[in-house]
Design a protein around this motif. Structure first.
Motif, PDB file in Angstrom:
ATOM      1  N   UNK A  22      -8.164   1.043   0.975  1.00 11.43           N
ATOM      2  CA  UNK A  22      -9.236   1.152  -0.015  1.00 11.43           C
ATOM      3  C   UNK A  22      -9.144  -0.025  -0.980  1.00 11.43           C
ATOM      4  N   UNK A  58       0.820  -1.214   0.000  1.00 10.34           N
ATOM      5  CA  UNK A  58       0.000   0.000   0.000  1.00 10.34           C
ATOM      6  C   UNK A  58       0.853   1.263   0.000  1.00 10.34           C
ATOM      7  N   UNK A  59       0.244   2.348  -0.458  1.00 13.78           N
ATOM      8  CA  UNK A  59       0.844   3.677  -0.331  1.00 13.78           C
ATOM      9  C   UNK A  59      -0.077   4.500   0.566  1.00 13.78           C
ATOM     10  N   UNK A  62      -1.852   7.018   0.120  1.00 16.56           N
ATOM     11  CA  UNK A  62      -3.162   7.409  -0.384  1.00 16.56           C
ATOM     12  C   UNK A  62      -4.136   6.233  -0.522  1.00 16.56           C
ATOM     13  N   UNK A  63      -3.686   5.025  -0.226  1.00 17.62           N
ATOM     14  CA  UNK A  63      -4.605   3.886  -0.180  1.00 17.62           C
ATOM     15  C   UNK A  63      -5.249   3.739   1.202  1.00 17.62           C
TER      16      UNK A  63
END
Lengths: 475, 313
Positions: free
Chosen positions: A262, A247-248, A250-251
């Motif tokens: 997300x 994940x990053x 913004x996820x």
């Protein structure tokens, strides 16, 4: 340089003998056609490039992705040598975790006068936000990469403790894969301990640290700054091998007091976040407000026990170069034992006597920035020009507290394959350590970094170093 | 699956599809330009228009000449749809979704990138163009082969296929949009050899000239071509074929997730309209109007899929 010191070669002993850990390998090597070895060496590069095992170099437009050169001559460690290292590393890592718990709670070690208060109070690596926080299972450093160097048969030193987010483990794994692929018959002749369990062990170890709120199988995710990060290959590799999501920032977002990712079907909570993002970028609400790489609010969720962050925020205080020189005291204080692994003798330039000595002897010392890493911003005295030394002297005088100095060690050598045959090059070693509430586990071997230039002591991949497969022999 | 991962897969395969389509377009345009040097400029202009990059091209060049068009469509990094740009985009997305791909798919994509980066590091002369276009199509086919041979048929595969077919439908529709005037009855009235070349070129740009000949031996006419590209359910680049696949893949996702979303309600009417149309009804309505509406619907579906499956936060 270093004419006064003899250099210890790990393969070739005195008077043309081959040291015992290398004897089986030597037998195999003698039967090998040198031309075939060189072909294999070229094939290994193609193999790495095709699989995309690259790292990014900051500040370069073209060729942004580079391969770390791989040398096909393994570095071999005997079972006896390894078990000694293993005990020393475990002792050190346990002490570091005890120290971190103490320093963010009662600070007994300062009350006992074993380390100076200023060392903590004025240190950016100390996170006040962690005071009074107890991470799940009381594990602070889930993953450690202890950097070791060797100068003789029994002389090993710890160079750095790397308690934040040590990298390089993917190279340890892929180097072995490559060797197995190219020389399968060799592994039938020499009994080498496996490293391939690392991802499975990492997953279990992280899962064991899941917060109490986790019910059922822990959900683990790897947090990466993104595809442009220099270690992105490793982040995706580890997520892939562990079966975790990559994940990053913004996820992720905070949903009902949990950190959730997300997905295509909505937001799913995460139990353990193996983050490969520095503390400073972890939470724009708590740390650097400009950060796009972290998750707003994650520190509140963390403090409330909603997620495990690995490694815990604030572990940098334990691998800070100014703290480093106190590790022998730290080990004694928390374990009641003498440290089994030695530190490199270190002058703290903050102390006037030490500074005077360092200024006097710059030409033979290695001087490092307290907060630096990756071999940047350091002076290697014996290899530096007069002008470089004098420029460094000015910097050092301006901010002595920013630096430590160490003697230039005669790092051991291991042969590499060159166009003209085998030739010795300096190496270091980074074993990888997993810490869970149940145990401390060290993968047999680690990442051997090797300086490819003859005589060079700088092994960092960002400065032209390469890597080798590292073998720990079975008993 | 992460929404970002679904988006990465979708775009990775859109980009790979686009690289192949651009190569085909250039191939078709190049043949016309070779055989009819007087009309070459028009032909290159329509190639650029079909690739959807007229504005960017005219900002950079005054004239439509082979050298510039080839360079712009193959190598120019300032053109976000050039083969090099989209291959880089495909690989970056592959890196993003590395954990969702088999080793074979990743390595094929990486090799495609390495090969084309090397191949396109210098300007491509007209002499080397056919060979170069061939390599581009081959590399893209290798990735598709790895996808079909090694990936699980799950949501990962569905998003990859949705990207492929939305891009392909868009590409076929844009070929028809730019060339619709050669397919109009008034033009066929003339029936010159000039039209024949144009018709062949349309078929070539969707790799369907052989297929068309098998099905219609000795008879090539514009209405037949339009019917083939829009309504023939056997042709893998026809609009109806692409939409049958899109509806299938959305259906698998609906079943898999137990969720019916807006994109499902949008896709089915588009497919039904294609199924219910005949080529006569399309020409009566106006080929151009029909295609323009299709392109708009196709784009809207793309954004709806992106929203429904949370590609971005």
């Amino acid at each position: 340089m270093q004419k006064s010191q003899t250099i210890f070669d790990e393969m070739n002993g005195e008077a043309g003998s081959v040291r015992y850990p290398y004897q089986d390998y030597q037998k195999w090597l003698e039967t090998e056609d040198p031309a075939r070895l060189r072909r294999k060496s070229a094939a290994s590069e193609a193999f790495f490039r095709r699989t995309g095992i690259t790292f990014n170099v900051y500040g370069r437009e073209e060729a942004a992705e580079r391969l770390i050169p791989f040398d096909i001559i393994p570095r071999v460690i005997s079972a006896r040598e390894w078990s000694r290292l293993e005990r020393g590393i475990e002792q050190r890592v346990r002490a570091i975790n005890a120290f971190l718990h103490d320093i963010y709670h009662r600070q007994e070690i300062i009350r006992a006068g074993r380390i100076p208060k200023e060392l903590i109070a004025n240190n950016d690596a100390f996170l006040p936000q962690m005071i009074g926080v107890s991470p799940p299972g009381n594990v602070y450093t889930h993953i450690v990469g202890t950097d070791l160097v060797r100068t003789g048969e029994d002389q090993f030193y710890v160079l750095e403790d790397n308690a934040r987010t040590p990298s390089g483990v993917s190279y340890m794994l892929e180097n072995r894969e490559t060797m197995l692929h190219m020389f399968p018959e060799l592994f039938a002749q020499v009994r080498v301990r496996r490293v391939s369990d690392y991802p499975k062990n990492l997953r279990r170890s992280l899962g064991d640290c899941a917060p109490p709120v986790c019910d059922g199988k822990p959900v683990i995710a790897v947090l990466t700054p993104g595809i442009h990060n220099s270690a992105y290959f490793e982040h995706s590799f580890l997520a892939d091998q562990m079966g975790a999501e990559l994940v990053e920032g913004h996820d992720l977002r905070v949903v009902d007091g949990r950190i959730a990712m997300r997905t295509t079907r909505g937001y799913d909570p995460i139990d353990v976040l193996y983050r490969r993002v520095d503390d400073d970028f972890l939470d724009p609400l708590t740390f650097n407000p400009q950060s796009q790489l972290g998750v707003a609010g994650i520190m509140d969720v963390y403090r409330a026990g909603g997620i495990t962050i690995a490694n815990a925020p604030g572990t940098g205080i334990a691998d800070d170069k100014a703290i480093y020189s106190y590790i022998p005291e730290i080990v004694e204080f928390y374990t009641g034992e003498k440290a089994m692994l030695q530190n490199v003798p270190t002058w703290r330039c903050a102390e006037p006597d030490a500074l005077a000595y360092v200024l006097e002897n710059l030409h033979e010392l290695v001087v490092k920035e307290v907060h630096g890493s990756g071999g940047y911003g350091m002076l290697v005295g014996p290899a530096a020009s007069k002008r470089e030394i004098s420029a460094f002297r000015t910097k050092l005088k301006a901010k002595p507290g920013n630096y430590i100095a160490q003697p230039t060690l005669a790092l051991s050598t291991v042969p590499i394959l060159t166009k003209k045959g085998l030739a010795p090059r300096h190496v270091d070693l980074r074993p990888f350590v997993l810490v869970s509430p149940r145990n401390v586990e060290i993968t047999p071997g680690g990442l051997t970094r090797v300086a490819l230039k003859a005589g060079s002591l700088v092994v960092n991949s960002s400065q032209g170093g390469g890597t080798k497969d590292t073998w720990v022999l079975e008993e | 699956m992460l929404g970002k991962t679904a988006g990465g897969l979708f775009w990775m395969f859109r980009y790979l599809e686009r690289s192949e389509n651009t190569a085909r377009l250039l191939d078709a345009g190049f043949r016309i330009a070779l055989t009819r040097s007087t009309a070459a400029e028009n032909e290159w202009a329509s190639v650029v228009a079909t690739a959807g990059v007229t504005q960017a091209y005219t900002e950079k060049y005054d004239q439509y000449v082979a050298r510039n068009v080839i360079d712009f469509l193959l190598r120019d990094k300032s053109n976000s749809s050039s083969v090099m740009s989209v291959i880089e985009g495909a690989r970056n997305n592959a890196r993003l979704v590395r954990t969702a791909l088999t080793r074979e798919v990743w390595e094929a994509t990486n090799e495609c990138y390495i090969t084309l980066k090397d191949l396109l590091s210098h300007p491509i002369s007209e002499r080397d163009l056919p060979e170069t276009l061939n390599t581009i199509r081959q590399q893209s086919a290798l990735v598709r082969g790895a996808l079909h041979g090694t990936m699980l048929r799950n949501d990962i595969f569905d998003f990859a296929r949705l990207g492929t077919f939305l891009e392909r439908a868009d590409n076929t529709a844009r070929i028809l949009d730019v060339k619709y005037y050669v397919l109009l009855p008034s033009a066929s009235f003339v029936g010159s050899s000039l039209d024949n070349v144009q018709w062949e070129s349309i078929l070539r740009s969707v790799s369907a000239q052989r297929a068309y000949r098998w099905l219609n031996p000795g008879d090539i006419n514009p209405m037949g071509i339009a019917e083939f590209l829009i309504l023939d359910r056997r042709l893998p680049r026809s609009l109806v074929f692409c939409y049958a696949k899109i509806v299938d893949n959305l259906g698998y996702l609906e079943e898999d997730y137990g969720l019916r979303l807006d994109c499902h309600d949008m896709a089915i009417p588009i497919l039904n309209r294609l199924k219910e149309s005949t080529i006569n009804s399309i020409f009566d309505e106006g080929l151009h109007e029909f295609i323009t509406a299709f392109i708009r619907d196709n784009m809207a579906l793309g954004s709806q899929v992106q929203q429904d499956y949370r590609f971005i936060g």
